[in-house]
Write a protein that holds these residues in place. Structure first.
Motif, PDB file in Angstrom:
ATOM      1  N   VAL A  27       0.836  -1.186   0.000  1.00  0.00           N
ATOM      2  CA  VAL A  27       0.000   0.000   0.000  1.00  0.00           C
ATOM      3  C   VAL A  27       0.881   1.250   0.000  1.00  0.00           C
ATOM      4  O   VAL A  27       1.754   1.400   0.859  1.00  0.00           O
TER       5      VAL A  27
ATOM      6  N   TYR B 183       1.395   5.538   0.191  1.00  0.00           N
ATOM      7  CA  TYR B 183       0.786   6.594   1.007  1.00  0.00           C
ATOM      8  C   TYR B 183      -0.505   7.108   0.372  1.00  0.00           C
ATOM      9  O   TYR B 183      -1.508   7.320   1.062  1.00  0.00           O
TER      10      TYR B 183
ATOM     11  N   TYR C 162      -3.248   4.613   0.876  1.00  0.00           N
ATOM     12  CA  TYR C 162      -3.635   4.595   2.278  1.00  0.00           C
ATOM     13  C   TYR C 162      -4.580   5.761   2.599  1.00  0.00           C
ATOM     14  O   TYR C 162      -5.627   5.572   3.214  1.00  0.00           O
TER      15      TYR C 162
ATOM     16  N   GLY D  88      -2.060   0.875  15.030  1.00  0.00           N
ATOM     17  CA  GLY D  88      -2.652   0.805  13.698  1.00  0.00           C
ATOM     18  C   GLY D  88      -3.792   1.756  13.431  1.00  0.00           C
ATOM     19  O   GLY D  88      -3.956   2.248  12.324  1.00  0.00           O
TER      20      GLY D  88
ATOM     21  N   ASP E 145      -6.866  -0.125  11.985  1.00  0.00           N
ATOM     22  CA  ASP E 145      -6.531  -0.212  10.564  1.00  0.00           C
ATOM     23  C   ASP E 145      -7.152  -1.435   9.908  1.00  0.00           C
ATOM     24  O   ASP E 145      -7.609  -1.375   8.784  1.00  0.00           O
TER      25      ASP E 145
ATOM     26  N   ILE F 212      -0.331  -7.226   4.927  1.00  0.00           N
ATOM     27  CA  ILE F 212      -0.456  -5.861   4.439  1.00  0.00           C
ATOM     28  C   ILE F 212       0.825  -5.092   4.771  1.00  0.00           C
ATOM     29  O   ILE F 212       1.198  -4.971   5.939  1.00  0.00           O
ATOM     30  N   HIS F 213       1.468  -4.584   3.728  1.00  0.00           N
ATOM     31  CA  HIS F 213       2.679  -3.781   3.889  1.00  0.00           C
ATOM     32  C   HIS F 213       2.267  -2.315   3.788  1.00  0.00           C
ATOM     33  O   HIS F 213       2.040  -1.800   2.695  1.00  0.00           O
ATOM     34  N   GLN F 214       2.145  -1.658   4.951  1.00  0.00           N
ATOM     35  CA  GLN F 214       1.707  -0.277   4.982  1.00  0.00           C
ATOM     36  C   GLN F 214       2.903   0.644   4.732  1.00  0.00           C
ATOM     37  O   GLN F 214       4.031   0.307   5.083  1.00  0.00           O
TER      38      GLN F 214
ATOM     39  N   GLU G 126       5.744   1.469   7.376  1.00  0.00           N
ATOM     40  CA  GLU G 126       6.448   0.377   8.047  1.00  0.00           C
ATOM     41  C   GLU G 126       7.960   0.431   7.855  1.00  0.00           C
ATOM     42  O   GLU G 126       8.687  -0.254   8.564  1.00  0.00           O
TER      43      GLU G 126
END
Length: 174
Positions: free
Chosen positions: A11, A13, A16, A43, A100, A153-155, A158
């Motif tokens: 994901v 920015y 998001y 989160g 989240d 989920i790779h925010q 991170e």
């Protein structure tokens, strides 16, 4: 971006923030009026902050932590803070609980149980998340994306999980 095997969701920015805005629209379109947003740290802090600004509602914070094994892919023991930080005394009235995602759903379920037991002044409680995974046993009142393949989920933020001051100094040549 979801990988072909459905095991990882990356994901950006922009994506998001778009999800946070879509969540705000869903909540608004429901017509439900609430008094306070309670976000679960960490989160739920970013979506909670954004929703607090959009709806012009106070933001309360509750810290939760799930010790994870196997590089963060297995949920372990859940800790829930005994206190809520809020700008207006004790949390009360209609509360929107924000996180989240609903991964297994355990955190949201346990927090709701604790709120109902300890905070009798909360008269109505609804939940909002960006993502709901297929394996979740909990269904939020508001959710933007359903992820049936249960990807990791790779925010976007991170990268800071492994960023230390020394790395920043090297990056910025300080």
């Amino acid at each position: 971006m979801l990988t072909e095997d459905g095991k990882h969701l990356y994901v950006s920015y922009d994506e998001y923030h778009n999800l946070c805005e879509k969540l705000a629209i869903k909540i608004h379109q429901s017509g439900w009026e609430f008094d306070t947003i309670l976000c679960l740290a960490r989160g739920g802090m970013r979506p909670g902050d954004i929703l607090s600004r959009i709806f012009d509602k106070p933001l309360a914070i509750m810290s939760t932590s799930s010790y994870r094994a196997e590089a963060g892919t297995v949920q372990g023991h859940l800790d829930i803070a005994h206190y809520i930080t809020t700008p207006r005394g004790e949390i009360a009235g209609k509360v929107l609980l924000v996180d989240d995602l609903a991964d297994s759903g355990l955190t949201l379920q346990k927090v709701i149980e604790m709120l109902r037991a300890k905070y009798k002044s909360v008269t109505e409680l609804r939940t909002a998340v960006l993502w709901t995974k297929g394996l979740s046993k909990f269904q939020s009142d508001y959710s933007v994306e359903y992820l049936p393949t249960n990807p990791w989920i790779h925010q976007p933020f991170e990268t800071y999980d492994t960023m230390r001051p020394e790395k920043l100094m090297e990056k910025w040549k300080v």
